[in-house]
Design a protein around this motif. Structure first.
Motif, PDB file in Angstrom:
ATOM      1  N   PRO A 306       0.808  -1.233   0.000  1.00  0.00           N
ATOM      2  CA  PRO A 306       0.000   0.000   0.000  1.00  0.00           C
ATOM      3  C   PRO A 306       0.838   1.279   0.000  1.00  0.00           C
ATOM      4  O   PRO A 306       0.349   2.340  -0.389  1.00  0.00           O
ATOM      5  N   VAL A 307       2.102   1.176   0.457  1.00  0.00           N
ATOM      6  CA  VAL A 307       2.966   2.357   0.506  1.00  0.00           C
ATOM      7  C   VAL A 307       3.596   2.626  -0.858  1.00  0.00           C
ATOM      8  O   VAL A 307       3.568   3.748  -1.371  1.00  0.00           O
ATOM      9  N   LEU A 308       4.168   1.591  -1.450  1.00  0.00           N
ATOM     10  CA  LEU A 308       4.882   1.760  -2.717  1.00  0.00           C
ATOM     11  C   LEU A 308       3.939   1.817  -3.910  1.00  0.00           C
ATOM     12  O   LEU A 308       4.246   2.467  -4.911  1.00  0.00           O
ATOM     13  N   LEU A 309       2.798   1.138  -3.807  1.00  0.00           N
ATOM     14  CA  LEU A 309       1.829   1.090  -4.912  1.00  0.00           C
ATOM     15  C   LEU A 309       0.436   1.406  -4.361  1.00  0.00           C
ATOM     16  O   LEU A 309      -0.406   0.519  -4.226  1.00  0.00           O
ATOM     17  N   PRO A 310       0.164   2.668  -4.030  1.00  0.00           N
ATOM     18  CA  PRO A 310      -1.126   3.030  -3.412  1.00  0.00           C
ATOM     19  C   PRO A 310      -2.258   3.099  -4.437  1.00  0.00           C
ATOM     20  O   PRO A 310      -2.841   4.153  -4.695  1.00  0.00           O
ATOM     21  N   VAL A 311      -2.562   1.956  -5.031  1.00  0.00           N
ATOM     22  CA  VAL A 311      -3.605   1.838  -6.049  1.00  0.00           C
ATOM     23  C   VAL A 311      -4.733   0.996  -5.454  1.00  0.00           C
ATOM     24  O   VAL A 311      -4.485  -0.106  -4.951  1.00  0.00           O
ATOM     25  N   ALA A 312      -5.953   1.484  -5.540  1.00  0.00           N
ATOM     26  CA  ALA A 312      -7.070   0.838  -4.848  1.00  0.00           C
ATOM     27  C   ALA A 312      -7.252  -0.614  -5.256  1.00  0.00           C
ATOM     28  O   ALA A 312      -7.380  -1.504  -4.401  1.00  0.00           O
ATOM     29  N   TRP A 313      -7.259  -0.902  -6.571  1.00  0.00           N
ATOM     30  CA  TRP A 313      -7.564  -2.271  -7.002  1.00  0.00           C
ATOM     31  C   TRP A 313      -6.505  -3.265  -6.557  1.00  0.00           C
ATOM     32  O   TRP A 313      -6.796  -4.445  -6.315  1.00  0.00           O
ATOM     33  N   LEU A 314      -5.251  -2.817  -6.390  1.00  0.00           N
ATOM     34  CA  LEU A 314      -4.166  -3.711  -6.011  1.00  0.00           C
ATOM     35  C   LEU A 314      -4.286  -4.174  -4.555  1.00  0.00           C
ATOM     36  O   LEU A 314      -3.717  -5.202  -4.164  1.00  0.00           O
ATOM     37  N   LEU A 315      -5.036  -3.422  -3.755  1.00  0.00           N
ATOM     38  CA  LEU A 315      -5.200  -3.806  -2.358  1.00  0.00           C
ATOM     39  C   LEU A 315      -5.901  -5.154  -2.212  1.00  0.00           C
ATOM     40  O   LEU A 315      -5.628  -5.903  -1.263  1.00  0.00           O
ATOM     41  N   TYR A 316      -6.784  -5.486  -3.133  1.00  0.00           N
ATOM     42  CA  TYR A 316      -7.609  -6.684  -2.964  1.00  0.00           C
ATOM     43  C   TYR A 316      -6.826  -7.976  -3.184  1.00  0.00           C
ATOM     44  O   TYR A 316      -6.871  -8.870  -2.320  1.00  0.00           O
ATOM     45  N   PRO A 317      -6.059  -8.151  -4.286  1.00  0.00           N
ATOM     46  CA  PRO A 317      -5.241  -9.369  -4.374  1.00  0.00           C
ATOM     47  C   PRO A 317      -4.150  -9.426  -3.307  1.00  0.00           C
ATOM     48  O   PRO A 317      -3.807 -10.507  -2.821  1.00  0.00           O
ATOM     49  N   THR A 318      -3.633  -8.255  -2.927  1.00  0.00           N
ATOM     50  CA  THR A 318      -2.643  -8.229  -1.847  1.00  0.00           C
ATOM     51  C   THR A 318      -3.245  -8.761  -0.554  1.00  0.00           C
ATOM     52  O   THR A 318      -2.616  -9.556   0.166  1.00  0.00           O
ATOM     53  N   ALA A 319      -4.465  -8.344  -0.259  1.00  0.00           N
ATOM     54  CA  ALA A 319      -5.125  -8.794   0.961  1.00  0.00           C
ATOM     55  C   ALA A 319      -5.386 -10.299   0.945  1.00  0.00           C
ATOM     56  O   ALA A 319      -5.306 -10.962   1.988  1.00  0.00           O
ATOM     57  N   VAL A 320      -5.691 -10.862  -0.227  1.00  0.00           N
ATOM     58  CA  VAL A 320      -5.918 -12.307  -0.326  1.00  0.00           C
ATOM     59  C   VAL A 320      -4.656 -13.074   0.085  1.00  0.00           C
ATOM     60  O   VAL A 320      -4.706 -14.001   0.899  1.00  0.00           O
ATOM     61  N   VAL A 321      -3.521 -12.685  -0.482  1.00  0.00           N
ATOM     62  CA  VAL A 321      -2.261 -13.363  -0.160  1.00  0.00           C
ATOM     63  C   VAL A 321      -1.893 -13.121   1.304  1.00  0.00           C
ATOM     64  O   VAL A 321      -1.403 -14.019   2.001  1.00  0.00           O
ATOM     65  N   TRP A 322      -2.126 -11.915   1.772  1.00  0.00           N
ATOM     66  CA  TRP A 322      -1.877 -11.571   3.171  1.00  0.00           C
ATOM     67  C   TRP A 322      -2.650 -12.509   4.102  1.00  0.00           C
ATOM     68  O   TRP A 322      -2.103 -13.046   5.068  1.00  0.00           O
ATOM     69  N   GLY A 323      -3.929 -12.681   3.802  1.00  0.00           N
ATOM     70  CA  GLY A 323      -4.757 -13.548   4.629  1.00  0.00           C
ATOM     71  C   GLY A 323      -4.306 -14.992   4.588  1.00  0.00           C
ATOM     72  O   GLY A 323      -4.283 -15.678   5.626  1.00  0.00           O
ATOM     73  N   LEU A 324      -3.958 -15.487   3.405  1.00  0.00           N
ATOM     74  CA  LEU A 324      -3.517 -16.882   3.274  1.00  0.00           C
ATOM     75  C   LEU A 324      -2.262 -17.133   4.103  1.00  0.00           C
ATOM     76  O   LEU A 324      -2.168 -18.126   4.837  1.00  0.00           O
ATOM     77  N   ALA A 325      -1.302 -16.242   3.998  1.00  0.00           N
ATOM     78  CA  ALA A 325      -0.048 -16.426   4.733  1.00  0.00           C
ATOM     79  C   ALA A 325      -0.271 -16.351   6.237  1.00  0.00           C
ATOM     80  O   ALA A 325       0.250 -17.175   7.007  1.00  0.00           O
ATOM     81  N   GLY A 326      -1.059 -15.369   6.680  1.00  0.00           N
ATOM     82  CA  GLY A 326      -1.282 -15.214   8.109  1.00  0.00           C
ATOM     83  C   GLY A 326      -2.021 -16.378   8.727  1.00  0.00           C
ATOM     84  O   GLY A 326      -1.653 -16.878   9.797  1.00  0.00           O
ATOM     85  N   ALA A 327      -3.085 -16.864   8.068  1.00  0.00           N
ATOM     86  CA  ALA A 327      -3.865 -17.964   8.618  1.00  0.00           C
ATOM     87  C   ALA A 327      -3.072 -19.259   8.624  1.00  0.00           C
ATOM     88  O   ALA A 327      -3.150 -20.047   9.571  1.00  0.00           O
ATOM     89  N   SER A 328      -2.301 -19.521   7.579  1.00  0.00           N
ATOM     90  CA  SER A 328      -1.471 -20.732   7.534  1.00  0.00           C
ATOM     91  C   SER A 328      -0.498 -20.754   8.714  1.00  0.00           C
ATOM     92  O   SER A 328      -0.331 -21.783   9.381  1.00  0.00           O
ATOM     93  N   ALA A 329       0.131 -19.626   8.978  1.00  0.00           N
ATOM     94  CA  ALA A 329       1.068 -19.552  10.099  1.00  0.00           C
ATOM     95  C   ALA A 329       0.341 -19.705  11.431  1.00  0.00           C
ATOM     96  O   ALA A 329       0.839 -20.374  12.345  1.00  0.00           O
ATOM     97  N   ASN A 330      -0.852 -19.120  11.569  1.00  0.00           N
ATOM     98  CA  ASN A 330      -1.591 -19.212  12.822  1.00  0.00           C
ATOM     99  C   ASN A 330      -1.961 -20.644  13.161  1.00  0.00           C
ATOM    100  O   ASN A 330      -1.834 -21.084  14.313  1.00  0.00           O
TER     101      ASN A 330
END
Length: 423
Positions: A306-330
């Motif tokens: 979100p800092v380097l590429l503050p583009v609205a549409w890019l937030l959504y695929p980023t959030a998907v990968v973010w969620g996958l990584a966080g839940a797998s680790a949890n």
């Protein structure tokens, strides 16, 4: 749920409702705060209020969970936060809600959450066979992330716009229903070997807590994991405490509407649900140590998007990968703790771990607000990323390929190294 039993089904359903309430409150409270103030420091106080109770009450909550019926602790905690939020919702409906009253409501809910969550992680191994722990934790983490983000986040975005009082009143009803569902669990949920009472009251509890702290600090891997989790969570609290200011509103860098922020949380939940379901498979493929390091590193580096590429549409695929990584680790970390820690110590050692792992979150949230005020929001985001990457490197140095070996009557865990040894 197939193969996991009636008690787990009620526990899972209760977790699903309480985490839906958490999701509405987690997203709705900062959005309510933004409608009251645009100060980064004041907005960050909402995150600090939600996590401060872990710093104060984590250790007593663990001692309580090892002394009494863990199901009863969860039911009373859910009922308590339901009552507190009913009162706050009534104040909001009357038009007298201000930032400080909302902070008080969030703080009360946070205290109850400490007792509920500590007891929940300790009670789960009492409801399912040891070999099904990963599957059970995957379902619980899935319910948590769906409730928090997939449903709760967009619902909060809608409620903030249409009926702000429901951001507090709605979770109250859900917590009450979660308490009632726990009554359907059948069996004994008090530790088979509760701590030996060598004294009365506070002195006895202090000895019980000290025993847990010695175990955690003497276990090299759990100690390192707790310290790294603490640094990552403090950095995350700083990051997410002010992220809403970067993303939402006319003065923000991205310019999302509140509903768009909720949808981003929904995308995160989609990834988290997938992560909770595939965590076991990824772990079998890569090994527990490599999976943990990889998932935490991915989460850390995604802070930069979100800092380097503050583009609205890019937030959504980023959030998907973010969620996958966080839940797998949890899923991996929770299952490992439940296997490595003896049953009679589970509540206390878990709470000591979470004190270290989560106790820095209110400090991180407050520091994030101050740093954002003084140096700007990008400074917060870059600092949080650097701290997270450093913490992952610390775990990488000590994580074995196989972390969570089930405890049996034939083996014990060496608390110095975390490896198995014969008795």
């Amino acid at each position: 749920m197939a193969g996991l039993g009636r008690s787990f089904t009620h526990l899972w359903a209760s977790a699903a409702l309480s985490n839906l309430a958490d999701g509405v409150l987690k997203v709705g409270a900062p959005l309510l705060a933004v409608s009251i103030t645009r100060s980064p420091t004041e907005v960050a106080l909402v995150g600090a209020a939600a996590t401060l109770p872990w710093l104060v009450f984590a250790l007593p909550a663990g001692a309580v969970a090892d002394r009494v019926d863990r199901r009863r602790v969860m039911a009373l905690a859910n009922a308590g936060r339901a009552g507190g939020l009913v009162a706050a919702g009534a104040l909001a409906a009357s038009g007298v809600l201000n930032l400080w009253l909302m902070l008080l409501a969030v703080l009360v809910a946070g205290v109850a959450e400490v007792f509920a969550d500590t007891a929940a992680q300790a009670v789960l191994p009492m409801t399912v066979p040891a070999e099904r722990l990963a599957a059970a934790n995957g379902r619980v983490v899935g319910a948590q992330t769906v409730g928090n983000d997939f449903v709760g986040a967009p619902l909060a975005g809608v409620l903030v716009t249409l009926l702000p009082a429901a951001v507090l009143g709605g979770p109250a009803l859900l917590y009450g229903a979660a308490a009632l569902l726990l009554l359907g669990m059948r069996g004994r949920f008090r530790p088979a070997r509760p701590p030996r009472a060598d004294g009365q009251g506070a002195a006895s509890m202090r000895r019980e807590i000290a025993e847990a702290l010695r175990y955690l600090w003497g276990h090299r891997f759990l100690r390192t994991l707790a310290l790294s989790a603490g640094a990552i969570n403090a950095a995350s609290a700083a990051y997410f405490g002010v992220l809403v200011l970067w993303l939402v509103g006319e003065g923000s860098r991205v310019g999302l509407e509140p509903s768009g922020y909720g949808l981003m949380m929904t995308a995160l939940a989609v990834g988290a649900l997938a992560g909770s379901l595939v965590s076991e498979r990824i772990t079998r493929l890569l090994g527990e140590g490599r999976t943990l390091v990889l998932m935490w590193m991915v989460s850390a580096l995604l802070h930069l998007v979100p800092v380097l590429l503050p583009v609205a549409w890019l937030l959504y695929p980023t959030a998907v990968v973010w969620g996958l990584a966080g839940a797998s680790a949890n899923v991996l970390v929770i299952s490992a703790r439940q296997r490595l820690i003896p049953a009679e110590l589970l509540g206390r050692v878990n709470s000591a771990y979470r004190l270290i792992g989560m106790g820095g979150m209110p400090v991180g949230a407050a520091l994030g607000g101050v740093l954002g005020e003084l140096a700007g929001l990008p400074a917060v985001f870059l600092s949080a990323t650097a701290v997270s990457v450093a913490a992952v490197c610390l775990v990488w140095r000590v994580a074995p390929r196989r972390i969570s070996v089930p405890l049996t009557s034939d083996h014990t865990v060496d608390p110095t190294s975390g490896s198995l040894s014969a008795p």
